[in-house]
Design an enzyme around this catalytic site. Structure first.
Site, mmCIF file in Angstrom:
data_model
loop_
_atom_site.group_PDB
_atom_site.id
_atom_site.type_symbol
_atom_site.label_atom_id
_atom_site.label_comp_id
_atom_site.label_asym_id
_atom_site.label_seq_id
_atom_site.Cartn_x
_atom_site.Cartn_y
_atom_site.Cartn_z
ATOM 1 N N ASP A 231 0.881 -1.159 0.000
ATOM 2 C CA ASP A 231 0.000 0.000 0.000
ATOM 3 C C ASP A 231 0.925 1.217 0.000
ATOM 4 O O ASP A 231 2.107 1.123 0.323
ATOM 5 C CB ASP A 231 -0.943 -0.019 1.221
ATOM 6 C CG ASP A 231 -2.135 0.910 1.002
ATOM 7 O OD1 ASP A 231 -2.090 1.733 0.055
ATOM 8 O OD2 ASP A 231 -3.119 0.829 1.761
HETATM 9 C C1 BGC Z 1 -5.021 3.306 0.126
HETATM 10 C C2 BGC Z 1 -5.133 2.319 -1.010
HETATM 11 C C3 BGC Z 1 -4.923 3.031 -2.325
HETATM 12 C C4 BGC Z 1 -3.567 3.730 -2.303
HETATM 13 C C5 BGC Z 1 -3.262 4.495 -3.574
HETATM 14 C C6 BGC Z 1 -3.768 4.151 0.045
HETATM 15 O O1 BGC Z 1 -3.827 5.199 0.961
HETATM 16 O O2 BGC Z 1 -5.045 2.618 1.355
HETATM 17 O O3 BGC Z 1 -6.380 1.691 -0.988
HETATM 18 O O4 BGC Z 1 -5.028 2.133 -3.379
HETATM 19 O O5 BGC Z 1 -3.566 4.665 -1.232
HETATM 20 O O6 BGC Z 1 -4.056 5.624 -3.674
#
Ligand code: BGC
Length: 812
Positions: A231
């Site tokens: 993530d």
């Molecule tokens: C989120 C993810 C997301 C990623 C990219 C993170 O803060 O938890 O779900 O895909 O950011 O935006």
């Protein structure tokens, strides 16, 4: 090794291999031009494309290209319609392809442990079986278009508070039965190209470096052959992450982690083979996503349809229709007749809430508003009046209430829109309570003298308390219906479409009724999952706790009768067809409609505490008036099993099992039973678990939890001395920490424009407050060097000895 990757791997220098393990930019992997290795483009998901053309962020603050906004997962799940989910996935795949996107960051299959989880709107269900089946359908649709999915957030990421540093502490059985099966099913049946590891820790180890989850369970046990990515900002220790099977760090960290990988190779801490493995997985992903559509296994149009956004808008409408759940409909209040005087009340009718805030927030290609959609639908046939009743933020006034009441008095019927403003639910923070805004409730109270005329329409991403539920004749839950939710709603209100959604989560009477309530979300550094298996309806149904609307509930404009249950044992030696459950459903009403019949299983005398009923299968049937259909569903051995932590295996005991077929988890229409003759015999329950056998007592105290864990509850990481995972909120107790936090807050504030919403401001505040110091280094791509960060930590700890002793190293 993948054959196409092998020559490339040999051609790469060690430095290039190390560099490939971190992103090249915020949304792209690194390209190696001299070898023709292209950069892959990844974007959010999951209910639309969030491709940012300019400034980049991971929480939906800056502009993105126009894309179709489908209902968010909480709503889509209420369709219980795998075909629909596949169509939505496929439509997203086409948009992704049109925009050159290789991987779409979704779906999210985390379990809704508690109704106040901030991202519940982005997740499917409180039930792992339903979540897994729907996710697999969505992934199949997306990947059919040659675009990869990223199943997220692996795993046990069930709330927002402290998500960057919190340790989810839970027992192995709960992990296996509640929090992993949705991932497992999607991995095994739909083979997503990538999996995204979660931010948090699980039992003491960050998911980004959790070898048990990544290498052992995901890869060795479930056979996942794709790439694991982090993530955004989830990497704690890059080298440990590689060793644990986390291949790609996102977003870029500049050269910081490349240098760390190279240093670990040089010192012998990291074998070259481990690095090679990660690189090979990335090369295989690149290879897959570079294949021309013509080379894909299924037939794809070479050219994307010109009217893609139009077509997808129509699909978004169809999805929104199927997401609607008719919660209550006394004396057939709905559908409405498109005639006479209809009052539309509530600002949400003009300012619809159709998606959630955070990384899944997209820029819709079109946006319908309910008031206009209702006007368009009735056209000249009825007279529509509108009164806002409350402001966008949910405040009301005497004047607004009086205006709404006058309108209601003059009308034959009123559609009242209630729901959650964006600042009430978002990525980045959990909800504080389950209530609708007090202004909306005051307005509704003012209208109750004429309650018979009221139809309440709800717009929210997760359950809300409905204290007025018994006083109004009709309540329709539309969740966050996406860009075409308004016309879908109009069709349902006036009976052009028949609501067929069923809740994929329980609507409790109050948030505190959930068994997890005393432990949710827990502290910044530790969340104890003391309630164990007692999540959602598993708890409510077993403990006999009354709820507002049960899991699986949803009414229709027609009626369905269930009959002729037959439960037949299958092949005892087979794992896949241990039993077959057949029954008939008849549409006894006068409209066509769809019914979702749910099959629940409960074991009669389990060795360990088990829920009274657990969803193990379902069937969704579209039936014409008077039509009857017979359904036959096969149950595999796993459907009868629980996880036996002693042997680390699924265990289906020889026993009698109740087989229930219901229109909801609380509306069981047919009951039968099956005797499993083959299987291990029951055995005495281990000591100390008594509270778990009696969930109604809610005595999930420390002693019981420790008996379940098999060890004492670990001591949470102390706030002091400060360390690389201290958050800015923690270190602000020091002068230097305050300066760091201010600088970050200022920088983050720049991503907010003047008219930024309250939810965006709250999200930024939470992100800055909870940002670990390690991320200042990676986010700045090393401009704030690791050495300087360490020196600052020594200063904040007043540890002058370490500061001076390590001065030369810190200068780096
Ligand atoms: C989120 C993810 C997301 C990623 C990219 C993170 O803060 O938890 O779900 O895909 O950011 O935006």
């Amino acid at each position: 090794m993948n054959s196409s990757a092998e020559p490339l791997l040999d051609a790469l220098t060690t430095e290039e291999k190390a560099a490939l393990c971190s992103g090249g930019s915020f949304w792209q992997t690194r390209a190696i031009e001299r070898l023709g290795i292209p950069a892959l483009l990844l974007t959010d998901g999951p209910h639309g494309l969030r491709k940012q053309a300019g400034g980049a962020d991971h929480v939906g603050l800056q502009a993105s290209i126009a894309a179709t906004c489908f209902p968010s997962a909480a709503g889509l799940a209420c369709s219980w319609n795998t075909e629909l989910l596949t169509e939505v996935g496929s439509a997203l795949g086409l948009e992704a392809r049109a925009e050159g996107v290789h991987v779409l960051l979704g779906p999210g299959v985390n379990i809704k442990r508690h109704p106040l989880g901030g991202r519940n709107f982005e997740y499917f269900s409180e039930d792992p079986f339903l979540s897994g089946v729907l996710a697999a359908a969505w992934i199949n649709g997306l990947q059919r278009q040659g675009v990869g999915a990223s199943l997220k957030h692996f795993a046990v990421n069930n709330h927002e508070h402290g998500r960057m540093v919190v340790d989810a502490v839970l027992d192995e059985r709960t992990l296996r039965e509640i929090y992993l099966p949705a991932f497992e099913h999607a991995i095994k049946t739909a083979r997503p190209w990538t999996v995204m590891c979660a931010y948090n820790k699980l039992n003491g180890t960050y998911l980004s470096e959790n070898a048990l989850l990544l290498n052992q369970i995901l890869r060795d046990e479930w056979g996942f052959g794709g790439l694991v990515l982090s993530d955004w900002g989830a990497v704690n220790d890059r080298v440990r992450a590689l060793q644990a099977g986390m291949d790609l760090e996102m977003p870029t960290s500049g050269e910081v982690n490349t240098r760390r990988i190279l240093a670990a190779l040089a010192s012998g801490d990291l074998p070259m083979a481990t690095l090679d493995q990660a690189v090979v997985r990335l090369l295989a992903l690149i290879d897959r996503s570079q294949r021309s559509p013509a080379a894909l296994p299924n037939e794809l149009p070479d050219k994307l349809p010109d009217n893609l956004l139009e077509t997808n808008h129509a699909l978004a409408r169809c999805a929104a229709e199927q997401a609607c759940v008719l919660l209550r409909n006394e004396s057939g209040r709905l559908p409405l007749s498109p005639s006479g005087r209809i009052a539309v009340i509530g600002q949400l009718a003009e300012d619809t809430r159709y998606q959630g805030s955070g990384s899944s927030q997209i820029n819709p290609s079109r946006l319908e508003q309910p008031l206009q959609a209702i006007r368009d639908f009735v056209d000249e046939r009825a007279h529509i009046d509108f009164a806002p009743g409350y402001s966008v933020g949910g405040q009301t006034s005497d004047a607004l209430q009086a205006e709404a009441y006058d309108l209601l008095e003059a009308a034959d019927v009123a559609v009242v829109f209630l729901g959650l403003p964006p600042a009430y639910e978002s990525e980045g923070f959990d909800r504080e309570h389950m209530h609708l805004p007090s202004g909306q409730l005051t307005l509704l109270d003012a209208l109750l003298p004429l309650a018979d005329k009221l139809v309440v329409v709800l717009q929210n991403g997760a359950p809300v308390a409905l204290p007025f539920a018994e006083q109004v004749p009709a309540i329709l839950e539309t969740y966050l219906g996406g860009q075409a939710g308004a016309s879908a709603l109009a069709r349902i209100l006036f009976g052009d479409a028949n609501p067929c959604g069923k809740l994929a989560e329980t609507f409790p009477l109050a948030a505190d009724d959930a068994a997890s309530a005393p432990f949710f979300p827990g502290g910044l550094r530790q969340s104890q999952y003391c309630e164990a298996l007692w999540v959602g309806y598993r708890y409510f149904a077993t403990a006999g706790v009354p709820v507002r609307y049960p899991f699986g509930h949803g009414l229709s404009y027609t009626r369905f009768e269930y009959s002729d249950l037959a439960v037949e044992p299958g092949d005892a030696s087979s794992d896949t067809a241990v039993a077959s459950v057949s029954f008939s459903i008849t549409n006894t009403g006068d409209r066509a409609g769809a019914e979702v019949a749910q099959v629940y299983i409960g074991q009669r005398h389990p060795s360990l505490p088990r829920p009274a009923r657990e969803l193990k299968h379902f069937a969704r049937l579209q039936l014409e008036p008077g039509q009857q259909r017979r359904v036959s569903l096969a149950l595999n051995r796993r459907a009868f099993a629980y996880w036996d932590s002693g042997t680390s295996a699924w265990r289906a005991e020889a026993d009698i099992f109740r087989i229930e077929v219901g229109a909801s988890s609380a509306d069981i229409r047919l009951t039968g039973q099956l005797t499993l003759a083959e299987g291990p015999a029951r055995r005495p329950q281990p000591a100390g678990l008594a509270p778990y056998a009696d969930p109604a007592s809610r005595q999930f105290d420390r002693a019981a939890f420790e008996a379940l864990l098999g060890h004492p509850v670990p001591v949470p990481v102390p706030a002091r001395p400060y360390h690389l995972n201290s958050t800015l909120g923690e270190v602000q107790a020091t002068w230097l920490g305050r300066q760091l936090k201010n600088i970050m807050a200022q920088q983050a504030g720049k991503t907010l424009n003047d008219d930024a919403s309250e939810s965006a401001r709250r999200m930024i505040e939470a992100i800055v407050e909870e940002m670990p110091l390690r991320n200042l280094v990676t986010h700045s791509e090393g401009k704030l060097s690791p050495g300087l960060m360490r020196a600052m930590i020594h200063i904040m700890n007043h540890d002058w000895r370490k500061l001076l002793r390590r001065a030369p190293e810190q200068a780096r």
